[in-house]
Design an enzyme around this catalytic site. Structure first.
Site: not given
Ligand code: NAD
Length: 481
Positions: A226, A260
């Protein structure tokens, strides 16, 4: 069973092994107990509902503390009611969802029966982001529990109070062989994504989604991603500009744009841009007459994201964009990590703001002459998570619906498709893989097993060797059908 990667440090190997132990315990419990019956699943959903109702005030508080300020009303609407609604929906429909589906049978195989049986997959991993830290952890959990699975959750490290509260409240209602919550930063998240789950659902950005998909591929773990992207809003020339401005402003400023599916940027017919700017300014001012100490206006979650959004505005300004800040009471709000609603005009694709997902209260506005231009632009860019079209012209609506691809869309509104439990929610291509919510969440976390049920009376042996005239006749009949 897990493929262990040789380049890991000793510390990450320990992390992997701690997490692997939880997964092993869950998997053994799943195999020992078998798929839960409907009543057991309903009891789990009821337990979850009771916990949400018990902790709703603490959740509202902790989310607000994590953000610096988050509107309590927005937390109640988007996180608490957002989680209660799907529980009630799943409870109501679970009997129908779990029922094996009878399918039509080929004439030559009659009177056998064809059925689809929905089996829980086993242990599901769920990784959640910070922007709706409760809703985006609990909503997939609901689908996974309804489908009869065990679940490991990894909430975000950027909302530590809420993530801790989620861990504590779920520990109160569930044994950790049913639901286990793992806390930690990117290292733990990376280790989590390497686990050999039966399915992994990740919500977050597209770049990290790519890493998660690669880690999951090592163990052939199926993923639901997502992700995000740049969701356009398009205002048609026929449409009431004030209404469009109202709905786009609402969609953009909810949670200060940290949504998002927030409209990322907006297309407005050439010649109507100035009027649109005035209407958005009017709307934002009436929604947020002041920003500082106004609990309705949410802060940016962390310094890093605050700096990121400020940099987007500065970069755009340096490259020639006009910046219109809507700060009705002319307050200083940076000390509260708030960014005033900001409109950007004269934007170009060379600006970072038109390349990256904004995820903040900044709205670039692009003028257009003809709808084809907008369709070409959208199709030349990565497929967005959402698209919003404002028009009452049937032909234009059909063109946008048919000629653009987005995860989901609203006509004449923003955001609201996410609230419809009967619709799958998800992206397409770089904005996500696989949808969930409601019945789609149940099927996402189930294995749809094909079951062929032979009847006592059957002609199965008729096609056995030695082949002869009868086989030739049967083959001829089958070729013709
Ligand atoms: P992000 O991808 O920057 O971080 C998400 C998580 O990924 C962090 O909590 C971190 O612990 C983890 N992470 C970091 N490096 C990793 C790795 N190598 N392997 C696995 N996990 C790792 O996202 P964010 O800043 O938490 O959220 C914002 C983004 O999420 C935006 O792009 C938004 O559009 C998206 N989003 C999508 C939805 C949806 O339902 N489609 C909903 C909410 C947010």
């Amino acid at each position: 069973m897990a493929v262990l990667t040789s380049h890991l440090t000793a510390e990450s190997r320990n992390q992997d092994s701690d997490l692997m132990q939880i997964l092993d315990r869950q998997r053994r419990a799943f195999l020992r107990d078998g798929p839960p019956r409907r009543e057991q699943r309903v009891r789990k959903l009821d337990a979850l509902l009771a916990l949400i109702l018990k902790y709703q005030d603490s959740l509202v508080e902790s989310v607000s503390e994590d953000f610096g300020n988050r509107s309590p009303h927005e937390t109640l609407l988007a996180e608490i009611i957002g989680a209660i609604k799907p529980i009630k929906h799943a409870r109501k429909h679970l009997k129908r969802w779990m029922k094996p589906e009878r399918k039509p049978m080929e004439l030559e195989l009659m009177p056998a029966r064809a059925e689809i049986h929905y089996q829980p997959l086993g242990v599901i991993g769920i990784m959640a982001p910070w922007n709706y830290p409760f809703y985006l952890t609990i909503n997939p959990l609901i689908g996974a529990l309804a489908a009869g699975n065990r679940v490991m959750l990894k909430p975000s490290e950027l909302t530590p109070r809420t993530s801790q509260l989620i861990k504590d409240m779920l520990a109160e209602g569930f044994d950790d062989t049913e639901v286990a919550v793992v806390l930690g930063g990117p290292d733990v998240a990376a280790a989590f994504s390497r686990l050999p789950f039966d399915h992994l659902l990740y919500t977050g950005s597209t770049p990290v989604g790519r890493k998660v998909m690669m880690a999951a591929a090592e163990n052939m773990v199926p993923v639901t991603l997502e992700l995000g992207g740049k969701s356009p809003a398009i205002v048609g020339p026929d449409y009431d500009l004030k209404h469009a401005a109202n709905r786009i402003t609402f969609g953009k400023l909810l949670n200060a744009g940290q949504t998002c599916i927030a409209p990322d940027y907006c297309w407005v017919p050439e010649g109507k841009v100035d009027q649109f700017v005035d209407l958005v300014t009017e709307q934002a001012t009436s929604m947020y007459p002041s920003l500082a100490d106004n609990s309705d206006y949410t802060s940016i979650v962390a310094d890093r994201h605050y700096a990121r959004i400020q940099n987007l505005i500065e970069d755009a300004e340096q490259k020639g964009a006009r910046v219109i800040e809507i700060n009705p009471a002319s307050e200083t709000v940076s000390n509260q990590r708030k960014i005033p609603p900001t409109l950007l005009l004269d934007v170009t694709d060379e600006m970072d703001v038109m390349e990256q997902e904004i995820f903040g209260p900044v709205l670039p506005i692009k003028p257009y002459k003809e709808l084809g231009e907008v369709i070409d632009y959208v199709n030349d860019h990565p497929r967005p998570l959402a698209l919003y079209h404002f028009s009452n012209n049937a032909g234009a609506k059909q063109r946008i619906r048919e000629q653009t691809t987005a995860g989901g869309m609203c006509e004449n509104d923003t955001l609201l498709h996410v609230m419809v439990e009967e619709l799958p929610f998800g992206g397409v291509g770089p904005s996500g893989t696989g949808g969930y919510h409601g019945h789609y969440g149940f099927t996402r976390f189930s294995h749809a097993k094909s079951v062929f049920r032979q009847s006592k009376l059957n002609g199965a042996g008729l096609l056995n060797p030695p082949y002869g005239k009868f086989t030739d006749f049967m083959l001829k009949v089958m070729m013709k059908r």
